[in-house]
Motif scaffolding. Structure first.
Motif, PDB file in Angstrom:
ATOM      1  N   GLU A 338     -35.746   6.842   1.974  1.00 32.20           N
ATOM      2  CA  GLU A 338     -34.359   6.742   2.411  1.00 32.20           C
ATOM      3  C   GLU A 338     -33.404   7.304   1.354  1.00 32.20           C
ATOM      4  OE1 GLU A 338     -33.372   5.978   5.314  1.00 32.20           O
ATOM      5  OE2 GLU A 338     -35.287   5.291   6.121  1.00 32.20           O
ATOM      6  N   HIS A 341     -33.450  11.051   1.513  1.00 28.78           N
ATOM      7  CA  HIS A 341     -32.708  11.505   2.683  1.00 28.78           C
ATOM      8  C   HIS A 341     -31.207  11.475   2.397  1.00 28.78           C
ATOM      9  CE1 HIS A 341     -31.366  12.004   6.792  1.00 28.78           C
ATOM     10  NE2 HIS A 341     -30.762  10.822   6.775  1.00 28.78           N
ATOM     11  N   ALA A 342     -30.727  10.395   1.771  1.00 24.28           N
ATOM     12  CA  ALA A 342     -29.303  10.292   1.450  1.00 24.28           C
ATOM     13  C   ALA A 342     -28.883  11.385   0.473  1.00 24.28           C
ATOM     14  CB  ALA A 342     -28.998   8.908   0.866  1.00 24.28           C
ATOM     15  N   GLU A 345     -28.537  14.647   2.286  1.00 21.56           N
ATOM     16  CA  GLU A 345     -27.284  14.702   3.035  1.00 21.56           C
ATOM     17  C   GLU A 345     -26.105  14.970   2.100  1.00 21.56           C
ATOM     18  OE1 GLU A 345     -26.735  14.589   6.321  1.00 21.56           O
ATOM     19  OE2 GLU A 345     -28.906  14.647   6.585  1.00 21.56           O
ATOM     20  N   VAL A 369     -17.244  10.062   4.047  1.00 23.34           N
ATOM     21  CA  VAL A 369     -18.670  10.223   4.392  1.00 23.34           C
ATOM     22  C   VAL A 369     -19.481  10.464   3.123  1.00 23.34           C
ATOM     23  CG1 VAL A 369     -20.336  11.631   5.664  1.00 23.34           C
ATOM     24  CG2 VAL A 369     -18.124  11.076   6.689  1.00 23.34           C
ATOM     25  N   TRP A 373     -22.608   8.146   1.629  1.00 23.34           N
ATOM     26  CA  TRP A 373     -23.953   8.605   1.290  1.00 23.34           C
ATOM     27  C   TRP A 373     -24.276   8.319  -0.175  1.00 23.34           C
ATOM     28  CZ3 TRP A 373     -27.472   8.924   4.578  1.00 23.34           C
ATOM     29  CH2 TRP A 373     -27.286   9.468   5.856  1.00 23.34           C
ATOM     30  N   GLN A 419     -25.661   3.766   6.621  1.00 22.58           N
ATOM     31  CA  GLN A 419     -26.312   5.060   6.843  1.00 22.58           C
ATOM     32  C   GLN A 419     -26.160   5.506   8.290  1.00 22.58           C
ATOM     33  OE1 GLN A 419     -30.306   5.417   5.328  1.00 22.58           O
ATOM     34  NE2 GLN A 419     -30.901   6.865   6.933  1.00 22.58           N
ATOM     35  N   ASP A 420     -26.340   4.581   9.236  1.00 16.31           N
ATOM     36  CA  ASP A 420     -26.211   4.932  10.659  1.00 16.31           C
ATOM     37  C   ASP A 420     -24.803   5.407  10.980  1.00 16.31           C
ATOM     38  OD1 ASP A 420     -28.836   4.198  10.979  1.00 16.31           O
ATOM     39  OD2 ASP A 420     -28.393   2.204  11.800  1.00 16.31           O
ATOM     40  N   GLU A 423     -24.170   8.933   9.480  1.00 21.82           N
ATOM     41  CA  GLU A 423     -24.824   9.960  10.290  1.00 21.82           C
ATOM     42  C   GLU A 423     -24.062  10.201  11.588  1.00 21.82           C
ATOM     43  OE1 GLU A 423     -28.733   8.377  10.690  1.00 21.82           O
ATOM     44  OE2 GLU A 423     -29.518   9.476   8.941  1.00 21.82           O
ATOM     45  N   LYS A 424     -23.540   9.126  12.175  1.00 17.87           N
ATOM     46  CA  LYS A 424     -22.786   9.254  13.418  1.00 17.87           C
ATOM     47  C   LYS A 424     -21.511  10.064  13.204  1.00 17.87           C
ATOM     48  CE  LYS A 424     -20.499   6.438  16.940  1.00 17.87           C
ATOM     49  NZ  LYS A 424     -20.180   5.051  17.368  1.00 17.87           N
ATOM     50  N   ALA A 426     -20.863  12.264  10.781  1.00 21.67           N
ATOM     51  CA  ALA A 426     -21.162  13.651  10.443  1.00 21.67           C
ATOM     52  C   ALA A 426     -21.552  14.457  11.669  1.00 21.67           C
ATOM     53  CB  ALA A 426     -22.279  13.705   9.406  1.00 21.67           C
ATOM     54  N   ALA A 427     -22.088  13.781  12.700  1.00 18.48           N
ATOM     55  CA  ALA A 427     -22.543  14.496  13.896  1.00 18.48           C
ATOM     56  C   ALA A 427     -21.421  14.730  14.895  1.00 18.48           C
ATOM     57  CB  ALA A 427     -23.669  13.712  14.575  1.00 18.48           C
TER      58      ALA A 427
END
Length: 484
Positions: A338, A341-342, A345, A369, A373, A419-420, A423-424, A426-427
């Motif tokens: 994890e 992954h961070a 990002e 954001v 992260w 984290q969720d 990600e939301k 950024a998308a």
């Protein structure tokens, strides 16, 4: 723990305990030495070389040097080897060198300030031998038998060759750093050579070269777990490997090479070349050569040697130890994944930026954001390193271990929520239309408080369960109200 991937370069996350520290080169260390020598020479009214000899003798404790100097100056001069007598004048006389016994003009001899004189060639050999020794070059004394007179820096550097001068400078810088071990640490990366200035609350150090290590033990970063817990974790890893081998492998009866059989596999085993021995997994008896290859073979249980009680207890102990270790090993690996992954990002945000981040408001959102992260990466690093502490508590204190597990899970859940949401956001194509920036900022602050509370509890050894649980519940209640 934060082992292999943290010991090289990379893009370490900057946080409270994850800052790039002040790393000093050898030249910068010598500048600091020069300032301290000049200040001491001015206070004590002595030449700079004598001030350096005094500071080396007192391991750069200037306050103690000043106190003892003004209490009994003569005693200190004698202890350091400075003396009071001037160098005896010899004029144009011919002097016999005290080492090689050759007659030399006085101008080709030198004295450290005593009656002993030696030719320049002998001095060069003496200094070269000292510089090649184990750290004694800073406390050189006259070669004369039982002569306490100190050889000061100007003389030592004057008789040293180019490489010798470099060795003297390195020894001086190393002695300065070693004496200030509470303030400076040498970077443990091979070939780095930088020294890191340590703050009051530092745990893991990150050098300018990118290398990270624990400032206390010099090993891989493991904060907030202590050095003892980290060392125990490393030993537990070795024990777990031994336990796994005991439970899942057997030695070939001929060559003793360890062999693993997969679950549900055939009992007909063939050792790897060059041995090639064929035997039964159950009883270790040789398999008849007439048995067709790869035919399913079941061990005849009447041939199996029964396990002794000692063997049963040893396997039971190994199975329990392996299960306990694997629980925290899996937690550690999950947090490493994890965290990577961070950090990926973060690099993406810093390198590419997002297509919707054009206006001022969108750039603010992008900064939030990025901060989220950063907090996820730092929190995952902390949770992963803390596994060593949890493993130790599991064996030592059940009540504190249960509290550790609870706080570890709570912090993990909070980081996952952050984290969720990151990600939301950024998308999204236009996050300002469907997303409240305060939500991400508040959740980032809540996660930061949660990680700080968890690390403080680990550093304090997970204190009283009742007191900590009540304070934790208050903190959780505050955070929940803030998240709503």
């Amino acid at each position: 723990m934060d082992m292999p991937d943290e010991r090289g370069g990379g893009d370490p996350v900057v946080a409270k305990k994850r800052k790039i520290h002040v790393a000093l080169t050898e030249q910068e260390i010598h500048q600091r030495i020069g300032h301290e020598v000049a200040a001491t020479a001015e206070v004590l009214c002595v030449p700079a070389d004598e001030a350096l000899a005094l500071l080396v003798h007192y391991r750069w404790d200037a306050l103690r040097l000043h106190e003892e100097w003004f209490a009994d100056q003569d005693r200190i001069r004698a202890a350091v080897g400075l003396g009071d007598a001037a160098v005896p004048a010899v004029g144009d006389d011919v002097v016999a060198c005290g080492i090689c016994a050759e007659a030399k003009p006085a101008a080709e001899t030198f004295s450290a300030g005593c009656e002993h004189r030696y030719c320049h060639d002998c001095w060069r050999g003496y200094v070269a031998a000292a510089l090649g020794g184990a750290g004694c070059c800073l406390a050189l004394r006259c070669p004369g038998p039982s002569c306490p007179r100190a050889v000061l820096r100007a003389a030592a550097e004057g008789f040293a060759t180019g490489a010798g001068r470099d060795a003297y400078a390195r020894a001086l810088a190393r002695a300065y750093v070693d004496a200030r071990h509470r303030r400076f640490k040498q970077c443990t990366a091979p070939g780095c050579g930088l020294s890191i200035e340590v703050g009051e609350d530092d745990a893991d150090l990150v050098c300018r070269c990118g290398h990270a290590f624990c400032w206390r033990c010099g090993g891989a970063p493991h904060w907030p777990a202590g050095c003892a817990a980290a060392a125990r974790w490393a030993r537990d890893a070795d024990d777990a490997t031994a336990a796994w081998l005991l439970l899942h492998t057997k030695p070939c009866p001929r060559c003793r090479r360890l062999i693993e059989r997969f679950d549900g596999g055939c009992d007909d085993m063939v050792c790897a070349p060059p041995c090639g021995h064929r035997f039964c997994w159950g009883c270790l008896a040789p398999t008849p050569a007439t048995t067709p290859a790869n035919e399913w073979l079941t061990c005849k249980h009447e041939q199996r040697l029964p396990e002794t009680e000692a063997e049963k207890k040893e396997k039971s102990r190994a199975r329990m130890a392996l299960d306990r270790f694997m629980h925290y090993q899996e937690l550690w690996l999950d947090n490493i994944r994890e965290r990577r992954h961070a950090e990926a990002e973060l690099r993406k945000l810093r390198g590419e930026r997002l297509p919707w981040a054009r206006g001022e408001e969108e750039r603010e959102t992008l900064g939030m954001v990025e901060a989220a992260w950063e907090q996820v990466a730092e929190g995952r690093r902390v949770l992963g390193n803390a596994c060593a502490h949890g493993k130790r508590l599991q064996e030592a204190d059940t009540a504190r271990w249960e509290l550790f597990e609870f706080q570890h899970r709570e912090t993990d859940v909070m980081l996952q929520r952050l984290q969720d949401l990151a990600e939301k956001v950024a998308a999204l194509r236009r996050p300002s239309e469907v997303f409240r920036e305060d939500d991400l900022a508040e959740l980032t602050r809540a996660a930061r408080r949660g990680v700080e509370n968890f690390t403080k509890a680990v550093e304090d050894g997970m204190p009283e369960v009742g007191a900590t649980a009540s304070s934790s519940s208050k903190s959780s209640g505050t955070q929940e109200r803030g998240d709503q």
